[in-house]
Design a protein around this motif. Structure first.
Motif, PDB file in Angstrom:
ATOM      1  N   ASP A 180      69.958  28.806  71.319  1.00 36.67           N
ATOM      2  CA  ASP A 180      69.379  29.845  72.293  1.00 36.67           C
ATOM      3  C   ASP A 180      68.499  30.570  71.538  1.00 36.67           C
ATOM      4  N   ASP A 181      68.140  30.249  70.324  1.00 35.36           N
ATOM      5  CA  ASP A 181      67.020  31.227  69.643  1.00 35.36           C
ATOM      6  C   ASP A 181      65.665  31.338  70.175  1.00 35.36           C
ATOM      7  N   PRO A 182      65.280  32.496  70.718  1.00 32.70           N
ATOM      8  CA  PRO A 182      64.058  32.479  71.460  1.00 32.70           C
ATOM      9  C   PRO A 182      62.864  32.456  70.545  1.00 32.70           C
ATOM     10  N   ALA A 183      63.046  32.407  69.277  1.00 33.14           N
ATOM     11  CA  ALA A 183      62.038  31.979  68.229  1.00 33.14           C
ATOM     12  C   ALA A 183      61.740  30.796  68.105  1.00 33.14           C
ATOM     13  N   ALA A 184      62.604  29.634  68.326  1.00 31.26           N
ATOM     14  CA  ALA A 184      62.587  28.206  68.359  1.00 31.26           C
ATOM     15  C   ALA A 184      61.220  27.806  68.877  1.00 31.26           C
ATOM     16  N   GLU A 185      60.323  27.042  68.187  1.00 31.91           N
ATOM     17  CA  GLU A 185      59.150  26.623  68.795  1.00 31.91           C
ATOM     18  C   GLU A 185      59.378  25.671  69.785  1.00 31.91           C
ATOM     19  N   SER A 186      60.473  24.791  69.790  1.00 29.83           N
ATOM     20  CA  SER A 186      60.742  23.819  70.798  1.00 29.83           C
ATOM     21  C   SER A 186      62.193  23.266  70.681  1.00 29.83           C
ATOM     22  N   ALA A 187      62.711  22.303  71.498  1.00 30.96           N
ATOM     23  CA  ALA A 187      64.009  21.843  71.570  1.00 30.96           C
ATOM     24  C   ALA A 187      64.099  21.092  70.248  1.00 30.96           C
ATOM     25  N   THR A 188      63.064  20.442  69.797  1.00 32.02           N
ATOM     26  CA  THR A 188      63.098  19.601  68.439  1.00 32.02           C
ATOM     27  C   THR A 188      63.442  20.367  67.241  1.00 32.02           C
ATOM     28  N   ALA A 189      62.651  21.579  67.413  1.00 36.78           N
ATOM     29  CA  ALA A 189      62.896  22.518  66.422  1.00 36.78           C
ATOM     30  C   ALA A 189      64.018  23.169  66.240  1.00 36.78           C
ATOM     31  N   ALA A 190      64.759  23.273  67.466  1.00 37.44           N
ATOM     32  CA  ALA A 190      66.261  23.890  67.586  1.00 37.44           C
ATOM     33  C   ALA A 190      67.244  23.009  66.855  1.00 37.44           C
ATOM     34  N   ARG A 191      67.082  21.530  67.299  1.00 35.18           N
ATOM     35  CA  ARG A 191      67.737  20.348  66.737  1.00 35.18           C
ATOM     36  C   ARG A 191      67.737  20.428  65.532  1.00 35.18           C
ATOM     37  N   ALA A 192      66.595  20.440  64.840  1.00 33.85           N
ATOM     38  CA  ALA A 192      66.382  20.274  63.432  1.00 33.85           C
ATOM     39  C   ALA A 192      67.217  21.327  62.678  1.00 33.85           C
ATOM     40  N   ALA A 193      67.137  22.736  63.287  1.00 36.53           N
ATOM     41  CA  ALA A 193      67.905  23.654  62.846  1.00 36.53           C
ATOM     42  C   ALA A 193      69.534  23.519  62.873  1.00 36.53           C
ATOM     43  N   GLN A 194      69.892  23.034  63.799  1.00 37.05           N
ATOM     44  CA  GLN A 194      71.198  22.705  63.911  1.00 37.05           C
ATOM     45  C   GLN A 194      71.775  21.449  62.991  1.00 37.05           C
ATOM     46  N   ALA A 195      70.836  20.554  62.769  1.00 41.85           N
ATOM     47  CA  ALA A 195      71.081  19.446  61.680  1.00 41.85           C
ATOM     48  C   ALA A 195      71.374  20.186  60.394  1.00 41.85           C
ATOM     49  N   GLU A 196      70.388  21.253  59.926  1.00 43.33           N
ATOM     50  CA  GLU A 196      70.539  22.048  58.881  1.00 43.33           C
ATOM     51  C   GLU A 196      71.788  22.655  58.765  1.00 43.33           C
ATOM     52  N   LEU A 197      72.296  23.265  59.773  1.00 41.94           N
ATOM     53  CA  LEU A 197      73.546  23.998  59.788  1.00 41.94           C
ATOM     54  C   LEU A 197      74.755  23.062  59.609  1.00 41.94           C
ATOM     55  N   ARG A 198      74.626  21.702  60.231  1.00 46.26           N
ATOM     56  CA  ARG A 198      75.571  21.070  60.139  1.00 46.26           C
ATOM     57  C   ARG A 198      75.609  20.392  58.442  1.00 46.26           C
ATOM     58  N   GLU A 199      74.737  20.219  57.974  1.00 46.51           N
ATOM     59  CA  GLU A 199      74.583  20.017  56.563  1.00 46.51           C
ATOM     60  C   GLU A 199      75.093  21.145  55.606  1.00 46.51           C
ATOM     61  N   MET A 200      74.774  22.109  56.153  1.00 46.60           N
ATOM     62  CA  MET A 200      75.446  23.312  55.369  1.00 46.60           C
ATOM     63  C   MET A 200      76.782  23.442  55.302  1.00 46.60           C
ATOM     64  N   LEU A 201      77.198  23.147  56.538  1.00 48.25           N
ATOM     65  CA  LEU A 201      78.667  23.266  56.538  1.00 48.25           C
ATOM     66  C   LEU A 201      79.242  21.990  55.851  1.00 48.25           C
ATOM     67  N   ARG A 202      78.699  20.950  55.867  1.00 51.71           N
ATOM     68  CA  ARG A 202      79.351  19.720  55.190  1.00 51.71           C
ATOM     69  C   ARG A 202      79.375  20.009  53.678  1.00 51.71           C
ATOM     70  N   LEU A 203      78.332  20.513  53.168  1.00 54.38           N
ATOM     71  CA  LEU A 203      78.078  20.916  51.611  1.00 54.38           C
ATOM     72  C   LEU A 203      79.310  21.823  51.245  1.00 54.38           C
ATOM     73  N   TYR A 204      79.402  22.981  52.225  1.00 47.76           N
ATOM     74  CA  TYR A 204      80.392  23.950  51.752  1.00 47.76           C
ATOM     75  C   TYR A 204      81.778  23.108  51.806  1.00 47.76           C
ATOM     76  N   LEU A 205      82.185  22.564  52.866  1.00 49.27           N
ATOM     77  CA  LEU A 205      83.491  21.941  52.857  1.00 49.27           C
ATOM     78  C   LEU A 205      83.661  20.803  51.685  1.00 49.27           C
ATOM     79  N   LEU A 206      82.519  20.180  51.341  1.00 43.34           N
ATOM     80  CA  LEU A 206      82.767  19.325  50.339  1.00 43.34           C
ATOM     81  C   LEU A 206      82.762  19.797  48.897  1.00 43.34           C
ATOM     82  N   ALA A 207      82.232  20.953  48.553  1.00 41.21           N
ATOM     83  CA  ALA A 207      82.180  21.967  47.281  1.00 41.21           C
ATOM     84  C   ALA A 207      83.679  22.519  47.337  1.00 41.21           C
ATOM     85  N   THR A 208      83.924  23.148  48.374  1.00 39.81           N
ATOM     86  CA  THR A 208      85.183  23.826  48.324  1.00 39.81           C
ATOM     87  C   THR A 208      86.591  22.891  48.161  1.00 39.81           C
ATOM     88  N   LEU A 209      86.504  21.918  48.887  1.00 43.29           N
ATOM     89  CA  LEU A 209      87.488  20.846  48.696  1.00 43.29           C
ATOM     90  C   LEU A 209      87.638  20.159  47.221  1.00 43.29           C
TER      91      LEU A 209
END
Length: 214
Positions: A180-209
Motif C-alpha cells: 500500500d506504500d504510496p511512495a512506491a514507483e510501481s507495482a513492480t517496485a512494491a513486489r521487489a520490496a516485498q521480496a526483500e522483506l521475505r528475504e529479511m525474514l528468512r535470514l532472521y529465522l535462519l540466523a536465530t534457529l
C-alpha cells in the motif's frame, strides 16, 4: 423405508440444492467483502458497496450478514481458518526440513499470505472486528508458529519461541504496508520490496534457529 422416513429423505434432498446455493452465495459475498475492505478499510466500507461488488441486492447480503461487523467477522474467520490450515500442514511436514528450508518456506508462505489477503491486515489491525476475535486469531497464530519452530530449536523455551513468533507476525504486517506504500514507483517496485522483506525474514529465522542449535 417407511412412509415417514421416505418423506424425510425427500425433504432433505430438496433442501440440499438450496444449501449449496446459499453456500455459494456466501462465498461470493465474502469474496466481495474482502475486496471492499482491502480497498476502503473497515470504517469507509459500506454494506451497499459490498452488495454492489458481489452483484447482489442489499437484502440478499442482510439475509446472511445483518451488519457490517458481521461481514467483517466472517471474512476474518474465513481467512484465519485458511491460514491456520496452512500452518497446520506446515507443522506436520516441517520437522523433516532443514533449518534453511524451514526459514525459506515459512518466510515465503507468511509474507505471501499477508500480501495476497490485504483485507486480513485491514481488519485485524484496525477497529471493526470484535477485539476478542482479533486476540484469538493472533494468539492462535503465535501458538502455531511456535509449534513449527520448536522442533528446530529444542533448546529454546516457550517464552522465547513466542517472542520469535511475535516478531514474525510484525514482519508479516509490513508486507501489506509495502503493497500500500504510496511512495512506491510501481507495482513492480512494491513486489521487489516485498521480496526483500521475505528475504529479511528468512535470514532472521535462519540466523536465530541456527545459533540456538550450536
Amino acid at each position: 423405508m417407511n412412509e415417514s422416513s421416505h418423506k424425510s429423505s425427500e425433504v432433505e434432498k430438496a433442501r440440499t440444492p438450496r444449501r449449496q446455493r446459499g453456500h455459494a452465495r456466501v462465498e461470493v459475498l465474502l469474496s466481495a467483502a474482502a475486496r471492499v475492505f482491502a480497498d476502503k478499510g473497515y470504517d469507509a466500507a459500506t454494506t451497499t458497496q459490498i452488495a454492489a461488488a458481489a452483484e447482489s441486492s442489499i437484502g440478499s447480503l442482510y439475509q446472511f450478514f445483518p451488519t457490517k461487523e458481521a461481514v467483517a467477522q466472517a471474512v476474518v474467520a474465513q481467512q484465519s481458518a485458511d491460514l491456520s490450515l496452512r500452518l497446520a500442514n506446515m507443522a506436520e511436514a516441517s520437522p523433516d526440513w532443514s533449518v534453511e528450508e524451514l526459514a525459506t518456506r515459512l518466510a515465503g508462505a507468511l509474507i505471501d499470505f499477508r500480501a495476497n489477503h490485504p483485507s486480513f491486515a485491514r481488519l485485524i489491525d484496525t477497529p471493526g472486528v470484535p477485539e476478542g476475535v482479533v486476540l484469538d486469531v493472533r494468539k492462535s497464530m503465535r501458538v502455531q508458529l511456535a509449534a513449527i519452530l520448536a522442533p528446530h530449536a529444542p533448546r529454546l523455551g516457550k517464552a522465547r519461541l513466542t517472542a520469535i513468533a511475535t516478531v514474525v507476525q510484525q514482519v508479516m504486517k509490513s508486507a501489506v504496508a509495502l503493497s500500500d506504500d504510496p511512495a512506491a514507483e510501481s507495482a513492480t517496485a512494491a513486489r521487489a520490496a516485498q521480496a526483500e522483506l521475505r528475504e529479511m525474514l528468512r535470514l532472521y529465522l535462519l540466523a536465530t534457529l541456527s545459533q540456538r542449535q550450536s
